[in-house]
Design an enzyme around this catalytic site. Structure first.
Site, PDB file in Angstrom:
ATOM      1  N   CYS A   1       0.827  -1.212   0.000  1.00 39.58           N
ATOM      2  CA  CYS A   1       0.000   0.000   0.000  1.00 39.58           C
ATOM      3  C   CYS A   1       0.865   1.269   0.000  1.00 39.58           C
ATOM      4  CB  CYS A   1      -0.921  -0.001   1.214  1.00 39.58           C
ATOM      5  SG  CYS A   1      -1.830  -1.543   1.379  1.00 39.58           S
TER       6      CYS A   1
ATOM      7  N   TYR B   1     -15.903  14.663  20.927  1.00 34.45           N
ATOM      8  CA  TYR B   1     -16.101  16.070  20.564  1.00 34.45           C
ATOM      9  C   TYR B   1     -15.273  17.014  21.412  1.00 34.45           C
ATOM     10  CZ  TYR B   1     -17.878  20.776  20.502  1.00 34.45           C
ATOM     11  OH  TYR B   1     -17.933  22.136  20.441  1.00 34.45           O
TER      12      TYR B   1
HETATM   13  P1  FAD Z   1      -0.243 -10.154  -1.471  1.00 35.61           P
HETATM   14  O1  FAD Z   1      -0.018  -9.161  -0.413  1.00 35.61           O
HETATM   15  O2  FAD Z   1      -0.201  -9.726  -2.877  1.00 35.61           O
HETATM   16  O3  FAD Z   1       0.810 -11.319  -1.242  1.00 35.61           O
HETATM   17  C1  FAD Z   1       0.843 -12.447  -2.054  1.00 35.61           C
HETATM   18  C2  FAD Z   1       2.273 -12.943  -2.159  1.00 35.61           C
HETATM   19  O4  FAD Z   1       2.239 -14.273  -2.596  1.00 35.61           O
HETATM   20  C3  FAD Z   1       3.094 -12.167  -3.193  1.00 35.61           C
HETATM   21  O5  FAD Z   1       4.213 -11.570  -2.588  1.00 35.61           O
HETATM   22  C4  FAD Z   1       3.508 -13.235  -4.205  1.00 35.61           C
HETATM   23  O6  FAD Z   1       4.812 -13.061  -4.656  1.00 35.61           O
HETATM   24  C5  FAD Z   1       3.373 -14.508  -3.403  1.00 35.61           C
HETATM   25  N1  FAD Z   1       3.102 -15.687  -4.226  1.00 35.61           N
HETATM   26  C6  FAD Z   1       2.111 -15.839  -5.142  1.00 35.61           C
HETATM   27  N2  FAD Z   1       2.145 -17.069  -5.659  1.00 35.61           N
HETATM   28  C7  FAD Z   1       3.180 -17.713  -5.072  1.00 35.61           C
HETATM   29  C8  FAD Z   1       3.714 -19.018  -5.212  1.00 35.61           C
HETATM   30  N3  FAD Z   1       3.185 -19.891  -6.047  1.00 35.61           N
HETATM   31  N4  FAD Z   1       4.768 -19.354  -4.442  1.00 35.61           N
HETATM   32  C9  FAD Z   1       5.305 -18.453  -3.577  1.00 35.61           C
HETATM   33  N5  FAD Z   1       4.840 -17.218  -3.403  1.00 35.61           N
HETATM   34  C10 FAD Z   1       3.792 -16.844  -4.156  1.00 35.61           C
HETATM   35  N6  FAD Z   1      -5.215  -2.339   0.169  1.00 35.61           N
HETATM   36  C11 FAD Z   1      -5.784  -1.555   1.094  1.00 35.61           C
HETATM   37  O7  FAD Z   1      -6.623  -2.032   1.863  1.00 35.61           O
HETATM   38  N7  FAD Z   1      -5.425  -0.233   1.206  1.00 35.61           N
HETATM   39  C12 FAD Z   1      -4.494   0.331   0.399  1.00 35.61           C
HETATM   40  O8  FAD Z   1      -4.170   1.519   0.540  1.00 35.61           O
HETATM   41  C13 FAD Z   1      -3.902  -0.465  -0.595  1.00 35.61           C
HETATM   42  N8  FAD Z   1      -2.989   0.060  -1.437  1.00 35.61           N
HETATM   43  C14 FAD Z   1      -2.388  -0.755  -2.364  1.00 35.61           C
HETATM   44  C15 FAD Z   1      -1.447  -0.212  -3.220  1.00 35.61           C
HETATM   45  C16 FAD Z   1      -0.821  -1.016  -4.168  1.00 35.61           C
HETATM   46  C17 FAD Z   1       0.170  -0.405  -5.094  1.00 35.61           C
HETATM   47  C18 FAD Z   1      -1.141  -2.400  -4.233  1.00 35.61           C
HETATM   48  C19 FAD Z   1      -0.472  -3.280  -5.225  1.00 35.61           C
HETATM   49  C20 FAD Z   1      -2.093  -2.945  -3.388  1.00 35.61           C
HETATM   50  C21 FAD Z   1      -2.723  -2.129  -2.453  1.00 35.61           C
HETATM   51  N9  FAD Z   1      -3.696  -2.641  -1.597  1.00 35.61           N
HETATM   52  C22 FAD Z   1      -4.286  -1.834  -0.671  1.00 35.61           C
HETATM   53  C23 FAD Z   1      -4.141  -4.034  -1.692  1.00 35.61           C
HETATM   54  C24 FAD Z   1      -3.453  -4.898  -0.667  1.00 35.61           C
HETATM   55  O9  FAD Z   1      -2.083  -4.709  -0.786  1.00 35.61           O
HETATM   56  C25 FAD Z   1      -3.846  -6.345  -0.914  1.00 35.61           C
HETATM   57  O10 FAD Z   1      -5.238  -6.460  -0.748  1.00 35.61           O
HETATM   58  C26 FAD Z   1      -3.151  -7.293   0.046  1.00 35.61           C
HETATM   59  O11 FAD Z   1      -1.766  -7.163  -0.036  1.00 35.61           O
HETATM   60  C27 FAD Z   1      -3.542  -8.728  -0.287  1.00 35.61           C
HETATM   61  O12 FAD Z   1      -2.836  -9.597   0.507  1.00 35.61           O
HETATM   62  P2  FAD Z   1      -2.535 -11.068   0.011  1.00 35.61           P
HETATM   63  O13 FAD Z   1      -1.748 -11.703   1.104  1.00 35.61           O
HETATM   64  O14 FAD Z   1      -3.757 -11.721  -0.445  1.00 35.61           O
HETATM   65  O15 FAD Z   1      -1.644 -10.892  -1.278  1.00 35.61           O
END
Ligand code: FAD
Length: 557
Positions: A45, A431
């Protein structure tokens, strides 16, 4: 009995949260976290703000290192390890060590999938050209920064006006770049209703962002030198760019789940129950990769946000540790800021309610974030959606400069607890003059909604008013009564209305027709509410208030 072997695939929001929580619940479990990338638990984020220079140090984005996971949580973290296949029958995974290229097969007792979501790449000609980037990881961020430097980038085209697109727009403007945003839809921030994002559209344009709505990109071409790109739009324009950011949404990463034969939901996300268990009892899934239940509509949906991913990671960990934890569903509580303006929402939007055929009523209020007599008060607009029968709060959206997310957070909790607009009236909130109001904006939204449900007031909304304005004010159409003070009317007169300031209403009441519908308006809907009450109590039955007044009317898309 030997300790449970728990493998976690993905080491960022959902995965890291699951690993840390599981260790707190089960000291004996063997926990291994596999992460394809070089880092775990990084702040995705924060990436746009690092690109804009607000976050100065790259290291500040690394929330917890593999080393910390090892020492503090006794979690075996394997970065640059990609899980390539799962054999659910044998309870094994096939893992590739990306550093050495070697692969191995390892056995688990419990597997947690937290692979996240991948950026959507629409099949546009030229989409794979150098200089076209998506933003998900720290490596993407490094690549964008390198391109900005190498290309001495001055012009960027961002495709997609969701929150990542908008945050990137703000941050590239911060880098003195000239930014164009192309959006397929007629509005930015698709999850919100169109009238609630018009201030954001104005704000972007005010800061020099060339925002083009309903203008999808149709192709990307590389110039002769390879450095300058041209983005073509369906409108036939050719926009030069040193850098293109593709931010048209994400889709759940389900390759592994599909290969393992796990059930997917109708939305394409991994199907899980409320304990985050997939169709295989030994495999859990959390985060952006899973299909969730929309808390308000009950429908399956995809809501890729960090809060739900972290909570789901905790729920899975608790269940693995033998606790009866449940995930309540996702409300889509979200906030996005740009150039000092904040947009926030929770629960269902009006378009989602309509799409799901759910009955609703709505109100608009415009309240200062803190006492108006204390310097610096800023008005915020709140749209509240509620059940027309029992007043249960279904959703809320707000836009403004200060205190916006605080109000949406309060309403988010109200929705989660099944609270009504009458509960918002009663909410006891902080407040002091510099922080709020004795009647907080949340109370105000509750009062107005409560007035509607108790029948103390009838309302019309900006879209209905818009239609009437287009007709001459004849007997068949409602009489529009403007009760603003003369100085406000003079500053922004609304043609075709009868003008009686609120303070003079009682003396002029005889001039008003009793057999015609009267729509009363003012600046924000408050003075006109008082006028409505006067008229109602003087026997005018067909009188309505323009909810949110001219301020809401001006927000129309
Ligand atoms: P991720 O955090 O994406 O983690 C998944 C990980 O799994 C990745 O690092 C990937 O490399 C790894 N992976 C995948 N497949 C494999 C595999 N086969 N073997 C090993 N590793 C693997 N959300 C908010 O609520 N507020 C925000 O302000 C916000 N801003 C964001 C800004 C950006 C630029 C981005 C990209 C996202 C943002 N988000 C925000 C969304 C938030 O980051 C995601 O909802 C959250 O990170 C999801 O978590 P996750 O664990 O499901 O996936």
């Amino acid at each position: 009995m030997s300790a449970k072997r728990v493998f976690i695939v993905g080491g960022v929001a959902g995965g890291a949260s699951c690993a840390a929580r599981l260790r707190r619940m089960d000291e004996s479990a063997e926990i291994v976290m596999f992460e394809r990338g070089p880092d775990v638990s990084f702040a995705n984020c924060g990436l746009p703000y690092y690109l804009g220079g607000v976050i100065e140090q790259r290291d500040d984005l690394l929330v917890a290192s593999p080393e910390r996971f090892r020492t503090v949580f006794n979690v075996d973290v394997r970065v640059r390890h990609e899980v390539r296949a799962i054999d659910p029958g044998a309870k094994t995974i096939n893992v590739a060590d990306l550093a050495t290229g070697s692969t191995s097969t390892e056995s688990y007792d419990v597997l947690v999938l937290a692979p996240g979501a991948e950026p959507v790449r629409p099949p546009l000609p030229g989409i794979d050209s150098p200089g076209v980037f998506t933003l998900r990881s720290l490596e993407d961020t490094d690549a964008i920064l390198a391109a900005i430097t190498q290309r001495e980038a001055r012009r960027a085209v961002i495709i997609g006006a969701g929150y990542i697109g908008l945050e990137m727009a703000e941050n590239l403007v911060r880098r003195q770049m000239s930014v164009t945003v192309l959006e397929l839809l007629p509005q930015v921030m698709a999850p919100m209703d169109p009238e609630m994002v018009t201030p954001a559209q104005e704000e972007l344009r005010h800061h020099g962002v060339d925002l083009r709505l309903q203008t999808p990109a149709s192709a990307i071409e590389m110039g002769p030198g390879g450095d300058v790109l041209t983005v073509q739009t369906t409108a036939g324009e050719h926009l030069p760019a040193d850098l293109v950011i593709l931010a048209v949404g994400v889709k759940p990463e389900v390759h592994l789940a599909e290969q393992a034969g796990l059930a997917l939901g109708t939305t394409g996300g991994i199907k899980v129950d409320d304990q985050m268990r997939t169709s295989d009892p030994h495999i859990f899934a959390v985060g952006d990769a899973v299909e969730v239940r929309d808390f308000v509509t009950g429908q399956p949906t995809l809501i890729p946000l960090a809060g739900p991913a972290n909570r789901q990671g905790r729920v899975a960990a608790d269940v693995i540790a033998g606790r009866d934890a449940r995930f309540r569903g996702t409300q889509g509580t979200a906030v996005c800021g740009m150039f000092g303006l904040t947009l926030a929402m929770t629960g269902a939007s009006e378009k989602v309610l309509r799409r799901n055929d759910i009955a609703y009523q709505k109100s608009y209020t415009h309240s200062p974030d803190h006492a108006s007599y204390y310097p610096g008060a800023e008005q915020m607009a709140i749209k509240l959606l509620f059940d027309p029968g029992d007043g249960r709060v279904l959703g809320a959206q707000a836009v403004g400069r200060a205190g916006v997310e605080k109000r949406i957070d309060v309403i988010a909790m109200a929705i989660q607890k099944g609270a009504t607009v009458f509960d918002l009236e009663e909410a006891e909130l902080c407040y002091a003059p510099q922080y709020g109001n004795a009647k907080d904006p949340v109370n105000m939204a509750g009062f107005v909604a409560g007035n509607i449900l108790r029948g103390d007031i009838d309302v019309v909304h900006w879209d209905q008013w818009q239609q009437v304005q287009h007709h001459p004010a004849d007997e068949q159409t409602p009489l529009v009564l403007d009760v603003r003070p003369p100085e406000n009317v003079a500053a922004a007169a609304v043609p075709g209305t009868m003008k009686i300031p609120l303070g003079k209403l009682r003396e002029h009441i005889a001039e008003l027709p009793r057999d015609r519908e009267i729509w009363v308006h003012c600046g924000i809907g408050q003075a006109s509410y008082y006028a409505n009450r006067v008229l109602r109590q003087c026997g005018f039955q067909r009188v309505k208030n323009l909810s949110g007044g001219i301020t809401s009317f001006k927000m129309q898309p």
